[in-house]
Scaffold this motif. Structure first.
Motif, short mmCIF file in Angstrom:
data_model
loop_
_atom_site.label_atom_id
_atom_site.label_comp_id
_atom_site.label_asym_id
_atom_site.label_seq_id
_atom_site.Cartn_x
_atom_site.Cartn_y
_atom_site.Cartn_z
N GLY A 117 40.01 51.09 31.77
CA GLY A 117 41.34 50.55 31.53
C GLY A 117 41.65 50.27 30.07
N LYS A 118 42.94 49.98 29.86
CA LYS A 118 43.38 49.68 28.49
C LYS A 118 42.68 48.44 27.95
N GLU A 119 42.32 47.53 28.84
CA GLU A 119 41.68 46.30 28.40
C GLU A 119 40.19 46.48 28.15
N ARG A 120 39.71 47.69 28.42
CA ARG A 120 38.28 48.01 28.25
C ARG A 120 37.42 46.96 28.96
N VAL A 121 37.62 46.82 30.24
CA VAL A 121 36.85 45.90 31.07
C VAL A 121 35.48 46.51 31.36
N GLY A 122 34.44 45.74 31.16
CA GLY A 122 33.08 46.23 31.38
C GLY A 122 32.81 46.51 32.85
N VAL A 123 32.20 47.67 33.11
CA VAL A 123 31.86 48.08 34.46
C VAL A 123 30.36 48.04 34.67
N SER A 124 29.63 48.63 33.73
CA SER A 124 28.18 48.73 33.87
C SER A 124 27.57 49.02 32.52
N CYS A 125 26.31 48.63 32.33
CA CYS A 125 25.60 49.02 31.10
C CYS A 125 24.12 49.16 31.39
N ILE A 126 23.45 49.89 30.50
CA ILE A 126 22.02 50.12 30.61
C ILE A 126 21.39 49.82 29.26
N ASP A 127 20.39 48.96 29.29
CA ASP A 127 19.79 48.46 28.05
C ASP A 127 18.90 49.52 27.42
N SER A 128 18.86 49.53 26.08
CA SER A 128 18.05 50.51 25.37
C SER A 128 16.56 50.19 25.40
N SER A 129 16.21 48.92 25.49
CA SER A 129 14.80 48.55 25.32
C SER A 129 13.99 48.77 26.60
N SER A 183 29.41 44.87 36.83
CA SER A 183 30.41 43.85 37.11
C SER A 183 30.41 43.57 38.61
N SER A 184 30.91 42.41 38.97
CA SER A 184 30.84 42.01 40.37
C SER A 184 31.63 42.94 41.27
N GLY A 185 32.67 43.54 40.73
CA GLY A 185 33.52 44.39 41.57
C GLY A 185 32.92 45.74 41.92
N VAL A 186 31.84 46.13 41.23
CA VAL A 186 31.27 47.45 41.50
C VAL A 186 29.83 47.38 41.96
N THR A 187 29.25 46.19 41.95
CA THR A 187 27.86 46.03 42.37
C THR A 187 27.67 46.56 43.79
N GLY A 188 26.64 47.39 43.93
CA GLY A 188 26.36 47.98 45.24
C GLY A 188 27.08 49.30 45.47
N GLU A 202 27.28 56.95 38.63
CA GLU A 202 27.51 57.40 39.99
C GLU A 202 28.38 56.37 40.68
N MET A 203 29.53 56.82 41.19
CA MET A 203 30.50 55.91 41.80
C MET A 203 30.70 56.31 43.26
N ASN A 204 30.36 55.41 44.16
CA ASN A 204 30.50 55.64 45.59
C ASN A 204 31.47 54.64 46.21
N SER A 205 31.91 54.94 47.41
CA SER A 205 32.83 54.05 48.14
C SER A 205 34.00 53.64 47.26
N LEU A 206 34.58 54.61 46.62
CA LEU A 206 35.65 54.33 45.66
C LEU A 206 36.87 53.74 46.35
N LYS A 207 37.54 52.84 45.63
CA LYS A 207 38.72 52.14 46.12
C LYS A 207 39.89 52.45 45.18
#
Length: 120
Positions: free
Chosen positions: A39-51, A58-63, A79-84
């Motif tokens: 989105g325009k607000e650049r809301v965080g969805v997921s991240c993976i740490d480098s170390s 985010s709570s809305g996409v967990t699972g 990978e995005m499943n059960s899309l809404k």
């Protein structure tokens, strides 16, 4: 030249799946924490740490969403499943040196985004 290119977006029906790709050139993604925003607000969805490869969602996409790396391909996937319908947005991939965070302003490199539309 440092570049990030997202791909894999498209139109999908509710309940469907998509896999987004974030391919980097000019630098090695495995040295960076990588995140997906939307989105325009650049809301965080997921991240993976480098170390240690820890993943965060985010709570809305967990699972439903899964982030992963393929270091040989210098690519990170979402990978995005059960899309809404509320998942509809432009999805951006970003990279930073440092610990994982889903605050967009902490990221240095950005792609142009890929559109995901969830609609019947």
């Amino acid at each position: 030249q440092v570049q990030i290119v997202e791909s894999g977006g498209g139109l999908v029906q509710p309940g469907g799946s998509l896999r987004l790709s974030c391919a980097a050139s000019g630098f090695s993604l495995d040295d960076y924490t990588v995140a997906w925003f939307r989105g325009k607000e650049r809301v965080g969805v997921s991240c993976i740490d480098s170390s240690d490869g820890s993943t965060y969602y985010s709570s809305g996409v967990t699972g439903r969403f899964t982030i992963s790396r393929d270091n040989l391909k210098n690519t990170v996937y979402l990978e995005m499943n059960s899309l809404k319908p509320e998942d509809t947005a432009v999805y951006y991939c970003a990279a930073r040196r440092g610990v994982a965070t889903m605050i967009a302003s902490f990221y240095h490199y950005w792609g142009q985004g890929t559109q995901v539309t969830v609609s019947s």
